[in-house]
Each structure stands twice: as C-alpha cells, then as structure tokens.
Design an enzyme around this catalytic site. Structure first.
Site, PDB file in Angstrom:
ATOM      1  N   CYS A 132       0.809  -1.400   0.100  1.00  0.00           N
ATOM      2  CA  CYS A 132      -0.057   0.020   0.008  1.00  0.00           C
ATOM      3  C   CYS A 132       0.789   1.210   0.166  1.00  0.00           C
ATOM      4  CB  CYS A 132      -0.709   0.007   1.325  1.00  0.00           C
ATOM      5  SG  CYS A 132      -2.215   1.244   0.944  1.00  0.00           S
ATOM      6  N   ASP A 201      -3.480   1.506   9.889  1.00  0.00           N
ATOM      7  CA  ASP A 201      -4.774   2.252   9.856  1.00  0.00           C
ATOM      8  C   ASP A 201      -5.133   2.184  11.512  1.00  0.00           C
ATOM      9  OD1 ASP A 201      -4.603   1.128   6.968  1.00  0.00           O
ATOM     10  OD2 ASP A 201      -5.833   3.011   7.043  1.00  0.00           O
ATOM     11  N   LYS A 212      -3.971  -2.300   5.173  1.00  0.00           N
ATOM     12  CA  LYS A 212      -4.533  -2.527   3.916  1.00  0.00           C
ATOM     13  C   LYS A 212      -4.505  -4.029   3.710  1.00  0.00           C
ATOM     14  CE  LYS A 212      -5.680  -0.112   1.610  1.00  0.00           C
ATOM     15  NZ  LYS A 212      -7.109   0.143   1.407  1.00  0.00           N
TER      16      LYS A 212
END
Ligand code: RUB
Length: 319
Positions: A132, A201, A212
């Site tokens: 990602c 995240d 991701k």
C-alpha cells in the site's frame, strides 16, 4: 428531532474526498479532517456559543462517518474538539483553529520522529518490501537516506486501488531504486528482502495491526521466510476502543473497484467482496515503530493506557 446545522462546503468536500479516497491514508485523512474543522470554525457565523459547538459537532459527525477503519480520523477529531473552549464565539473559534493547528504540527513532528527511530532498524544496503502507501513507513526510508544509507525497495502493487504506484512514485522522487511487483509475487521476492515495512490504519490493544488488505498474508509469508516485519505507526493510530474489548470495523468497499460492470456482466451472476483492510496478529509483527520509540506489539497496551487512560464516556461529537 435533531436540528439541522450548517456544515461548511469545505467540510462537505473533504468528507466526499475521504469517502472516494481522493484523500487517503490514515495520517493524511487525519490532517485533512483537522484542517476542515478549522475552516468550519473560522468561517462559522453562529450567533451563540451553543450554536457554534453544535455546528462543530455536526461537521465532526459528517467527517467521522466517511470511513470506519482508520482510527486516526476519530482521534484527530477528538483532539480538536477537546481543545474547544471559551464563553463566547470568538474564543471558541480561536480555540478550535489553534487546536487544529497544534494537532497538525504534532502529526508532522510525530512522523518525523518516528522516521528517525524506524531508520535505525535499517542498515546500509537494505531492501524493504512495501505494501500500500504509508507516509509513516516512507518517513523511515527518508530518514535512513538522510543518515547516508542506501536503501532499495520492492513495492507491492496493492490491488484493487494500486496504492503501490503512489509508493513507487514517492520512492523514485527520493532516488530509491524500485522494483514493482504484483501482489502474488511477494513471497518469491521475500528472498531478496531485508525488512517488510508497512504502515497501519489502527493498532489494537493486543498489538494486532489493521492495515490494507493483504498485509496479514504478507506478514505470515515473511515470518515463514525469516524476514522481519516492521510496522511504522505513530500513536495517532492506537485505537482506544480496543482497550475495552471493541473490535475494529473493517471497511467493505464497492465491488466495482474489483470487477468493472462490463466484466461482471460477461462472467454472469456472482458475488464480489472487497474488504479494504485486514488484521495481522501480533505474533507476525517484529516491531511497531512510533514517535515514542519502537515496541514489541504485545507491549503497546502499556503506552495506550498512558495515552488514553483518562478518556472515558461519550464521544465529543455526539449531540
Ligand atoms: C491506506 C493504508 C496505509 C495506512 C497508513 O489505505 O492502508 O497503509 O493508512 O498510512 P487507504 P499512513 O489507501 O485505503 O486509505 O502511514 O500514511 O498513515
């Protein structure tokens, strides 16, 4: 019935851009949300402190509802709203714009400090494999280059949105030699990799890493190949709700990101699923690198208690 409050067009536009991923990546989303709240505050024509606070709460709800997985978004909004104080609109306005500016500068500083810590794990001549696009992870590479180290990168494409292309572009701008591979080639190239380097995240209290989709498979393969997995995640990514047993919601995105309408029509009736994130258990992660130092994943809960220990009760954007 709840009253309707004026949401500034900038907040609307930022919310739409976050939902459509024009603005994406946990740190960038947090930064944009804080900035949007500052605009809401600066341009509010609320005629009473109550009305001003209600407007800020409404704008916050609009932003927080855009994407569910990156906790940096609610953490950013909490930070800004907790700084909101004053007995008149002028003071309230100034407190929100100051609080947003302070948040954004702390975010930049945290990323820089984290980068320097992460860079210490990288040796001259190392090859990192990325997944990602993470600004926290790339900050480690940038700091390693600043330390005079030579770093190469194997960049996973990262289906379906191919954020690997953004990573490849950023790395090339830093003059890092890049080899781009499709996601399915990752295991083969782990033999040429010294570190898997990813962002996050959300980090859960047990040290699980939410990042991701595809991160967990990469981490399991890396463990099997003996390649260390390093997660670059400033403490803004720590998820306070996981300290009380909540799990992190995984965003399911539009199936069209995976299969276009025409191809779907050709194949016939089928189900397409498009989860945006997955959970990597702590046992596959070697280190979580934050601006406060690097931690074995199982120990982040101690720092989380220190950071969030006193935060209980409802959310500041609730009515
Ligand atoms: C982005 C993603 C990134 C983290 C960390 O997903 O998974 O690895 O957000 O990024 P999406 P950063 O593209 O769906 O937003 O280190 O920049 O916060």
């Amino acid at each position: 019935m709840s009253e309707h409050f004026e949401i500034h067009p900038t907040v609307e536009a930022v919310a739409e851009d976050i939902a459509s991923m024009e603005i994406r990546g946990a740190a960038t989303i947090a930064d944009a949300a804080a900035d949007a709240l500052a605009v809401q505050a600066a341009e509010s024509d609320a005629d009473s402190p109550d009305r001003f606070r209600a407007e800020l709460r409404a704008a916050s709800r609009r932003l927080v509802e855009t994407r569910p997985t990156a906790v940096s978004l609610p953490n950013a909004i909490r930070y800004v709203l907790r700084g909101m104080e004053g007995s008149d609109v002028a003071r309230l306005r100034a407190s929100v714009t100051d609080s947003a500016a302070e948040f954004r500068s702390e975010l930049d500083q945290a990323q820089e400090n984290l980068g320097r810590i992460g860079a210490n794990r990288l040796r001259d001549g190392d090859t990192v494999m990325t997944h990602c696009h993470s600004t926290d992870a790339l900050s480690c590479v940038e700091a390693a280059l600043d330390q005079g180290k030579e770093i190469e990168a194997i960049v996973k494409e990262t289906r379906p949105r191919k954020q690997g292309h953004i990573t490849a572009r950023w790395l090339r701008e830093m003059d890092v030699p890049v080899t781009l591979v499709v996601d399915n080639a990752a295991r083969r190239y782990l033999d040429d990799t010294d570190h898997v380097l990813v962002g996050a995240d959300s980090i859960a209290a047990d040290g699980s890493v939410i990042n991701k989709i595809g991160t967990s498979g990469l981490a399991v393969n890396a463990r099997e190949r003996g390649v260390p997995v390093m997660v670059a995640a400033q403490t803004l990514k720590f998820h306070p709700d996981t300290m009380t047993g909540h799990t992190v919601e995984i965003e399911m995105r539009d199936e069209r990101e995976v299969l276009g309408a025409e191809a779907a029509e050709e194949i016939g009736d089928l189900t397409v699923e498009n989860p945006a994130f997955d959970v990597t258990p702590p046992r596959y992660v070697d280190a979580i690198v934050t601006e406060r130092g690097q931690f074995p994943p199982e120990s982040v809960v101690t720092l989380m208690r220190e950071l969030f220990g006193d935060q209980h009760g409802g959310e500041p954007w609730e009515e």
